[in-house]
Design a protein around this motif. Structure first.
Motif, PDB file in Angstrom:
ATOM      1  N   THR A 126       7.400  12.775   5.371  1.00 49.64           N
ATOM      2  CA  THR A 126       7.549  12.283   6.761  1.00 49.64           C
ATOM      3  C   THR A 126       8.810  11.270   6.818  1.00 49.64           C
ATOM      4  O   THR A 126       9.154  10.957   8.019  1.00 49.64           O
ATOM      5  N   LEU A 127       9.401  11.221   5.800  1.00 42.11           N
ATOM      6  CA  LEU A 127      10.765  10.229   5.862  1.00 42.11           C
ATOM      7  C   LEU A 127      10.629   8.834   6.313  1.00 42.11           C
ATOM      8  O   LEU A 127      11.219   8.541   7.083  1.00 42.11           O
ATOM      9  N   LYS A 128       9.282   8.187   6.308  1.00 40.64           N
ATOM     10  CA  LYS A 128       9.319   6.942   6.706  1.00 40.64           C
ATOM     11  C   LYS A 128      10.051   6.051   5.938  1.00 40.64           C
ATOM     12  O   LYS A 128      10.018   6.076   4.734  1.00 40.64           O
ATOM     13  N   VAL A 129      10.470   4.838   6.483  1.00 38.65           N
ATOM     14  CA  VAL A 129      11.240   3.905   5.625  1.00 38.65           C
ATOM     15  C   VAL A 129      10.530   2.639   5.359  1.00 38.65           C
ATOM     16  O   VAL A 129       9.939   1.861   6.503  1.00 38.65           O
ATOM     17  N   THR A 130      10.425   2.109   4.419  1.00 36.34           N
ATOM     18  CA  THR A 130       9.685   0.793   3.702  1.00 36.34           C
ATOM     19  C   THR A 130      10.858  -0.396   3.601  1.00 36.34           C
ATOM     20  O   THR A 130      11.900   0.117   2.743  1.00 36.34           O
ATOM     21  N   ASP A 131      10.664  -1.379   4.148  1.00 41.27           N
ATOM     22  CA  ASP A 131      11.534  -2.532   3.912  1.00 41.27           C
ATOM     23  C   ASP A 131      11.256  -3.195   2.654  1.00 41.27           C
ATOM     24  O   ASP A 131      10.264  -3.714   2.331  1.00 41.27           O
ATOM     25  N   ILE A 132      12.340  -2.636   1.577  1.00 40.00           N
ATOM     26  CA  ILE A 132      12.011  -2.892   0.304  1.00 40.00           C
ATOM     27  C   ILE A 132      11.756  -4.485  -0.039  1.00 40.00           C
ATOM     28  O   ILE A 132      10.919  -5.203  -0.791  1.00 40.00           O
ATOM     29  N   GLU A 133      12.602  -5.088   0.504  1.00 37.57           N
ATOM     30  CA  GLU A 133      12.967  -6.654   0.590  1.00 37.57           C
ATOM     31  C   GLU A 133      11.533  -7.217   1.035  1.00 37.57           C
ATOM     32  O   GLU A 133      10.850  -8.142   0.343  1.00 37.57           O
ATOM     33  N   ALA A 134      11.150  -7.045   2.206  1.00 38.42           N
ATOM     34  CA  ALA A 134       9.781  -7.500   2.738  1.00 38.42           C
ATOM     35  C   ALA A 134       8.620  -7.052   1.663  1.00 38.42           C
ATOM     36  O   ALA A 134       7.724  -7.701   1.558  1.00 38.42           O
ATOM     37  N   ALA A 135       8.579  -5.832   1.231  1.00 35.55           N
ATOM     38  CA  ALA A 135       7.507  -5.383   0.203  1.00 35.55           C
ATOM     39  C   ALA A 135       7.615  -6.155  -0.987  1.00 35.55           C
ATOM     40  O   ALA A 135       6.692  -6.554  -1.639  1.00 35.55           O
ATOM     41  N   ALA A 136       8.841  -6.277  -1.410  1.00 35.58           N
ATOM     42  CA  ALA A 136       9.016  -7.212  -2.800  1.00 35.58           C
ATOM     43  C   ALA A 136       8.250  -8.578  -2.520  1.00 35.58           C
ATOM     44  O   ALA A 136       7.769  -9.114  -3.458  1.00 35.58           O
ATOM     45  N   ASN A 137       8.776  -9.282  -1.415  1.00 35.18           N
ATOM     46  CA  ASN A 137       8.432 -10.519  -1.301  1.00 35.18           C
ATOM     47  C   ASN A 137       6.730 -10.457  -1.277  1.00 35.18           C
ATOM     48  O   ASN A 137       6.007 -11.335  -1.432  1.00 35.18           O
ATOM     49  N   ALA A 138       6.334  -9.716  -0.294  1.00 34.26           N
ATOM     50  CA  ALA A 138       4.724  -9.687  -0.273  1.00 34.26           C
ATOM     51  C   ALA A 138       3.966  -9.457  -1.603  1.00 34.26           C
ATOM     52  O   ALA A 138       3.063 -10.083  -2.211  1.00 34.26           O
ATOM     53  N   ALA A 139       4.598  -8.465  -2.226  1.00 31.40           N
ATOM     54  CA  ALA A 139       4.243  -8.342  -3.693  1.00 31.40           C
ATOM     55  C   ALA A 139       3.809  -9.463  -4.351  1.00 31.40           C
ATOM     56  O   ALA A 139       2.914  -9.704  -5.108  1.00 31.40           O
ATOM     57  N   HIS A 140       5.306  -9.906  -4.558  1.00 30.49           N
ATOM     58  CA  HIS A 140       5.259 -10.991  -5.323  1.00 30.49           C
ATOM     59  C   HIS A 140       4.589 -12.352  -5.096  1.00 30.49           C
ATOM     60  O   HIS A 140       3.867 -13.127  -5.970  1.00 30.49           O
ATOM     61  N   GLU A 141       4.246 -12.705  -3.788  1.00 27.88           N
ATOM     62  CA  GLU A 141       3.393 -13.705  -3.187  1.00 27.88           C
ATOM     63  C   GLU A 141       2.115 -13.395  -3.656  1.00 27.88           C
ATOM     64  O   GLU A 141       1.371 -14.325  -3.962  1.00 27.88           O
ATOM     65  N   ALA A 142       1.562 -12.018  -3.628  1.00 28.25           N
ATOM     66  CA  ALA A 142       0.382 -11.735  -4.006  1.00 28.25           C
ATOM     67  C   ALA A 142       0.139 -11.630  -5.613  1.00 28.25           C
ATOM     68  O   ALA A 142      -1.054 -11.461  -6.008  1.00 28.25           O
ATOM     69  N   GLY A 143       1.107 -12.049  -6.525  1.00 25.59           N
ATOM     70  CA  GLY A 143       0.883 -11.782  -7.851  1.00 25.59           C
ATOM     71  C   GLY A 143       1.248 -10.363  -8.448  1.00 25.59           C
ATOM     72  O   GLY A 143       0.739 -10.044  -9.504  1.00 25.59           O
ATOM     73  N   ALA A 144       1.903  -9.376  -7.679  1.00 23.96           N
ATOM     74  CA  ALA A 144       1.937  -8.078  -8.031  1.00 23.96           C
ATOM     75  C   ALA A 144       3.445  -7.767  -8.537  1.00 23.96           C
ATOM     76  O   ALA A 144       4.315  -8.319  -8.002  1.00 23.96           O
ATOM     77  N   VAL A 145       3.695  -6.523  -8.921  1.00 21.71           N
ATOM     78  CA  VAL A 145       5.019  -6.086  -9.046  1.00 21.71           C
ATOM     79  C   VAL A 145       5.152  -5.058  -8.297  1.00 21.71           C
ATOM     80  O   VAL A 145       4.206  -4.341  -7.642  1.00 21.71           O
ATOM     81  N   LEU A 146       6.379  -5.030  -7.825  1.00 19.20           N
ATOM     82  CA  LEU A 146       6.807  -3.749  -6.720  1.00 19.20           C
ATOM     83  C   LEU A 146       7.339  -2.658  -7.594  1.00 19.20           C
ATOM     84  O   LEU A 146       8.578  -2.945  -8.435  1.00 19.20           O
TER      85      LEU A 146
END
Length: 381
Positions: free
Chosen positions: A154-174
């Motif tokens: 479906t070619l949805k686009v995820t904001d990688i920077e926003a996803a990385a920030n959210a993941a790292h804040e939660a203690g996860a890796v992206l």
């Protein structure tokens, strides 16, 4: 080769040619699986013990891909799914993972089964909505976040920077699957991704004659990268020498192929967007795409060679149009020099919610005018 060269030049020379010993302009294939020791039991060539890891063609291809990604290290795997499996096997038992919904169906099916067998909590989330991802991570206490951008089909686009920030804040890796864009178009590590995976079967090889996968790491000293590299070595999901050679051969023309395929895809998407038999075109290069602005920010030199189109009507109309195509081949894959069409509902069925009238187009290197004419006649009859 000097590090100040443009990546297209580095790729054309396979990262280092001619061979300093023989002058060969094409890398040689060493099919040996083991390496003889001297009378003192020392290895004559350091780093050559057994070919599960010790293969100069692996190292040459891995160095090229790592350079494109801006990664510290890269490992080749036997397939894209083997690469993804190695990443998920680094997740501790009992942990939680957040996985983007609506991605490549093969990934989704395998991850669901793997998490169920290994007592991992799996949360599927539309990561193209940053607020939803942040909310999910606040509740999930995830160890790993896996996204695919642009998503397939479906070619949805995820904001990688926003996803990385959210993941790292939660203690996860992206982890980002960037197969649909290639490292020449998008380098997720520039935006904070920890790991990037590709099905090298697709555009990295580009000739529909090889199964391969890659994982690249931003930090090669991390414990997780050690586990992923161990998984490749110990579980043995490796390429053969000939397959590694095929991948290197494909990488040498990657910049030219990507340039042509991306240009073709944009021209085709624009044509289809104005066709009276088309309900909607899904392509991040179109200004009307909801993720276009993000795609412009994190993609360069094009928007990938994958275009999905919703044909007016239902499954029968989409299948009839696919059946009338003469240049596009009706086959499953993407990223090759030849253009392909796939009716995703026939592959996925009802489980995924993929529209029954969706055709996924993998755009090749043929002349754009011929591809557009083929699509026009197939849709217009």
């Amino acid at each position: 080769m000097s590090t100040d060269k443009n990546i297209a030049t580095v790729l054309a020379h396979a990262g280092g040619s001619p061979d300093p010993r023989t002058g060969a302009v094409v890398p040689g294939i060493a099919p040996a699986t083991t390496f003889a020791r001297g009378t003192d039991y020392a290895l004559p060539s350091p780093g050559h013990l057994y070919s599960r890891d010790d293969n100069d063609l692996y190292r040459q291809a891995e160095a090229l891909i790592a350079r494109m990604e801006g990664a510290e290290e890269t490992r080749l795997f036997a397939s894209g799914m083997a690469a993804i499996a190695a990443v998920f096997r680094s997740v501790p038992q009992g942990a939680a993972v957040v996985v983007q919904s609506g991605i490549y169906w093969g990934t989704t099916v395998w991850v669901r089964k793997f998490c169920k067998r290994n007592a991992l909590a799996l949360v599927e989330c539309d990561t193209s909505d940053p607020a939803r991802l942040s909310e999910t991570l606040e509740q999930a206490a995830a160890d790993l976040v896996f996204i695919e951008t642009p998503s397939n089909p479906t070619l949805k686009v995820t904001d990688i920077e926003a996803a990385a920030n959210a993941a790292h804040e939660a203690g996860a890796v992206l982890v980002v699957d960037a197969t649909a864009s290639t490292p020449l178009v998008c380098q997720p590590m520039k935006f904070g991704a920890d790991f990037v995976v590709h099905s090298a079967t697709k555009a990295l090889n580009g000739h529909s004659d090889l199964l391969a996968g890659v994982v690249s790491a931003r930090d090669a000293s991390s414990e997780r990268w050690r586990l992923i590299a161990e998984e490749r070595h110990d579980a043995g999901a490796v390429l053969g020498s000939f397959e590694a050679w095929l991948l290197l051969r494909g990488l040498r023309t990657l910049s030219l192929r990507v340039e042509r395929m991306n240009a073709n895809a944009l021209a085709i998407a624009r044509f289809l967007a104005g066709h009276d038999k088309v309900e909607r075109v899904l392509y991040p290069g179109l200004e009307t795409h909801p993720g276009h602005d993000i795609a412009v920010r994190q993609m360069s030199g094009g928007f990938g060679s994958l275009v999905s189109v919703l044909v007016k009507g239902g499954a029968e109309d989409a299948l009839a149009a696919a059946g009338r195509l003469q240049i596009f081949l009706r086959a499953t894959s993407l990223g090759g020099v030849e253009s392909l069409v796939e009716h995703r509902y026939s592959i996925e069925g009802d489980a995924t919610g993929v529209p029954k009238n969706l055709l996924r187009l993998s755009i090749g290197i043929e002349h754009a005018d011929d591809l557009i004419a083929d699509l026009d006649q197939a849709l217009s009859l």
